[in-house]
Design a protein around this motif. Structure first.
Motif, PDB file in Angstrom:
ATOM      1  N   HIS A 215     106.211 103.137  30.263  1.00  0.00           N
ATOM      2  CA  HIS A 215     105.249 102.084  29.906  1.00  0.00           C
ATOM      3  C   HIS A 215     104.129 101.991  30.938  1.00  0.00           C
ATOM      4  CE1 HIS A 215     107.904 100.309  26.774  1.00  0.00           C
ATOM      5  NE2 HIS A 215     108.853 100.816  27.544  1.00  0.00           N
ATOM      6  N   VAL A 216     103.519 103.101  31.283  1.00  0.00           N
ATOM      7  CA  VAL A 216     102.508 103.100  32.336  1.00  0.00           C
ATOM      8  C   VAL A 216     101.108 103.256  31.750  1.00  0.00           C
ATOM      9  CG1 VAL A 216     104.074 103.966  34.101  1.00  0.00           C
ATOM     10  CG2 VAL A 216     102.775 105.586  32.696  1.00  0.00           C
ATOM     11  N   PRO A 217     100.083 102.736  32.441  1.00  0.00           N
ATOM     12  CA  PRO A 217      98.700 102.953  32.006  1.00  0.00           C
ATOM     13  C   PRO A 217      98.219 104.341  32.415  1.00  0.00           C
ATOM     14  CG  PRO A 217      98.723 101.680  34.025  1.00  0.00           C
ATOM     15  CD  PRO A 217     100.165 101.871  33.631  1.00  0.00           C
ATOM     16  N   THR A 219      96.202 106.162  34.656  1.00  0.00           N
ATOM     17  CA  THR A 219      95.503 106.071  35.939  1.00  0.00           C
ATOM     18  C   THR A 219      95.779 107.355  36.713  1.00  0.00           C
ATOM     19  OG1 THR A 219      97.367 105.092  37.155  1.00  0.00           O
ATOM     20  CG2 THR A 219      95.915 103.563  35.967  1.00  0.00           C
ATOM     21  N   PRO A 220      94.980 107.642  37.727  1.00  0.00           N
ATOM     22  CA  PRO A 220      95.267 108.836  38.540  1.00  0.00           C
ATOM     23  C   PRO A 220      96.665 108.821  39.137  1.00  0.00           C
ATOM     24  CG  PRO A 220      93.054 108.023  39.006  1.00  0.00           C
ATOM     25  CD  PRO A 220      93.704 106.991  38.115  1.00  0.00           C
ATOM     26  N   GLU A 221      97.175 107.624  39.432  1.00  0.00           N
ATOM     27  CA  GLU A 221      98.499 107.526  40.063  1.00  0.00           C
ATOM     28  C   GLU A 221      99.623 107.863  39.084  1.00  0.00           C
ATOM     29  OE1 GLU A 221      95.519 105.538  42.317  1.00  0.00           O
ATOM     30  OE2 GLU A 221      96.140 105.142  40.238  1.00  0.00           O
ATOM     31  N   THR A 222      99.405 107.614  37.802  1.00  0.00           N
ATOM     32  CA  THR A 222     100.485 107.847  36.842  1.00  0.00           C
ATOM     33  C   THR A 222     100.428 109.235  36.209  1.00  0.00           C
ATOM     34  OG1 THR A 222      99.210 106.913  34.992  1.00  0.00           O
ATOM     35  CG2 THR A 222     100.596 105.403  36.273  1.00  0.00           C
ATOM     36  N   GLU A 223      99.335 109.941  36.359  1.00  0.00           N
ATOM     37  CA  GLU A 223      99.219 111.251  35.718  1.00  0.00           C
ATOM     38  C   GLU A 223     100.253 112.220  36.304  1.00  0.00           C
ATOM     39  OE1 GLU A 223      95.908 114.682  34.640  1.00  0.00           O
ATOM     40  OE2 GLU A 223      95.286 112.767  35.487  1.00  0.00           O
ATOM     41  N   GLY A 224     101.095 112.770  35.452  1.00  0.00           N
ATOM     42  CA  GLY A 224     102.091 113.740  35.875  1.00  0.00           C
ATOM     43  C   GLY A 224     103.220 113.168  36.705  1.00  0.00           C
ATOM     44  N   MET A 225     103.425 111.853  36.672  1.00  0.00           N
ATOM     45  CA  MET A 225     104.425 111.255  37.563  1.00  0.00           C
ATOM     46  C   MET A 225     105.854 111.613  37.147  1.00  0.00           C
ATOM     47  SD  MET A 225     104.305 107.189  36.499  1.00  0.00           S
ATOM     48  CE  MET A 225     105.436 106.743  37.837  1.00  0.00           C
ATOM     49  N   ILE A 226     106.107 111.850  35.852  1.00  0.00           N
ATOM     50  CA  ILE A 226     107.445 112.234  35.409  1.00  0.00           C
ATOM     51  C   ILE A 226     107.477 113.758  35.312  1.00  0.00           C
ATOM     52  CG2 ILE A 226     109.232 111.913  33.668  1.00  0.00           C
ATOM     53  CD1 ILE A 226     108.417 109.328  35.037  1.00  0.00           C
ATOM     54  N   THR A 227     107.925 114.387  36.364  1.00  0.00           N
ATOM     55  CA  THR A 227     107.897 115.845  36.466  1.00  0.00           C
ATOM     56  C   THR A 227     109.138 116.468  35.833  1.00  0.00           C
ATOM     57  OG1 THR A 227     109.041 115.805  38.587  1.00  0.00           O
ATOM     58  CG2 THR A 227     106.621 115.670  38.640  1.00  0.00           C
ATOM     59  N   ALA A 228     109.110 117.793  35.709  1.00  0.00           N
ATOM     60  CA  ALA A 228     110.280 118.514  35.190  1.00  0.00           C
ATOM     61  C   ALA A 228     111.492 118.276  36.084  1.00  0.00           C
ATOM     62  CB  ALA A 228     109.962 120.002  35.084  1.00  0.00           C
TER      63      ALA A 228
END
Length: 336
Positions: A215-217, A219-228
């Motif tokens: 449930h994230v917006p 933003t640069p901080e959230t891009e790609g945060m859930i990695t493989a």
């Protein structure tokens, strides 16, 4: 009488404004309704002299130089849709008091997340595919025990990434099921977490839960945060629901995990929309695929104008009351 511009096309107005609200608008305001030619030129012609404006999907960005009392334009904006980031720039936002229906849409998203979770927990897509291919309950062994069996939600451990309005709606809907909820959000303080009935957690802790909802917006901080690598930490048989932003997740790794049968996944957002998915992906019963409709319901959409309008009226009457649809400019960078 307050001068209101309904900067919404006729077709969109039918979608987001119920008849009772339309009647109230006509009696409460000196109202101008936009026609099908809703472009920037039309806005520049209609905005001057208006006290307030209501917008929605399809409304062009509002010209900043026509906003605010000093410019002789609207001082109040009500957005009968979600994010206002494409509607107003930073300067424009500073010139007006803005309201958005995003919190109302969040409830629809919360219901989608709950329905997707229950659907995947009970293995309904796999059962449906089996019936359609001529099968019945798959069984094996002397005791004829089922090969495929769903699970209850009650007592589960739910990991939630982001404490956004959609997450809060989902949390409220989960409460009757007696689940444990872990939330990762750097902006979630202990007092707020306690009020929500959740436990603040690190991203690693959240990724160890059997259910993960994102449930994230954007933003640069959230891009790609859930990695493989993080997806690998989810337990076998885990469930992932993404109704927020595709860019937050390694989608190739997520689909591969569903293809292997290790995870079950509900996707409502994609890197490219509409997505170009391989035939084997489309046939995978471990994937629940929907076309970015988590926040899109018939009665939910009909309520959007009234949702922002009630807060706009309270503000216009008092000059101070904001209400739940108010957009706080200080939080814009961390909202969807």
């Amino acid at each position: 009488m307050t001068r209101l511009l309904m900067a919404i096309s006729p077709a969109r107005a039918d979608d987001v404004c119920d008849p009772a609200t339309r009647t109230m608008i006509e009696s409460r305001f000196d109202t101008t309704w936009a026609d099908d030619q809703l472009d920037v030129a039309t806005l520049r012609r209609l905005l001057p002299g208006r006290d307030a404006v209501i917008t929605s999907w399809g409304t062009p960005p509002l010209p900043t130089d026509l906003l605010g009392a000093d410019a002789g334009g609207p001082t109040v904006v009500g957005h009968a849709a979600g994010t206002i980031k494409k509607l107003l720039d930073g300067e424009g936002l500073a010139r007006v008091t803005t309201f958005s229906a995003a919190p109302r849409i969040a409830w629809s998203v919360g219901e989608y997340c709950l329905s997707a979770l229950l659907t995947l927990l009970r293995r309904l897509p796999a059962y449906d595919a089996g019936i359609r291919s001529g099968g019945w309950k798959p069984v094996a062994g002397p005791g004829r025990e089922p090969l495929l069996r769903g699970l209850e939600l009650r007592g589960s451990r739910i990991g939630i990434v982001g404490a956004s309005s959609t997450a809060r709606a989902f949390i409220e809907l989960l409460r009757p099921f007696g689940v444990e909820m872990l939330v990762h959000d750097p902006y979630l303080d202990p007092a707020r977490a306690d009020a929500l009935g959740v436990r603040p957690a690190s991203l690693s802790e959240v990724m160890a839960c059997a259910v993960l909802s994102i449930h994230v917006p954007a933003t640069p901080e959230t891009e790609g945060m859930i990695t493989a690598e993080l997806l690998d930490r989810l337990p076998d048989g885990g469930i992932v629901i993404n109704s927020s932003r595709a860019a937050a997740v390694d989608n190739e790794a997520l689909i591969a995990a569903a293809d292997s049968g290790r995870l079950r996944v509900a996707l409502d957002v994609y890197p490219t929309e509409p997505p170009d998915l391989a035939p084997e992906v489309l046939q995978n019963p471990n994937l629940l695929l929907t076309p970015h409709i988590a926040g899109d319901t018939g009665n939910g959409h009909q309520a959007l104008v009234r949702y922002v309008l009630d807060d706009m009226i309270a503000f216009l009457d008092s000059g101070t009351t904001h209400g739940p649809s108010w957009v706080d400019p200080a939080n814009l960078a961390i909202t969807a």
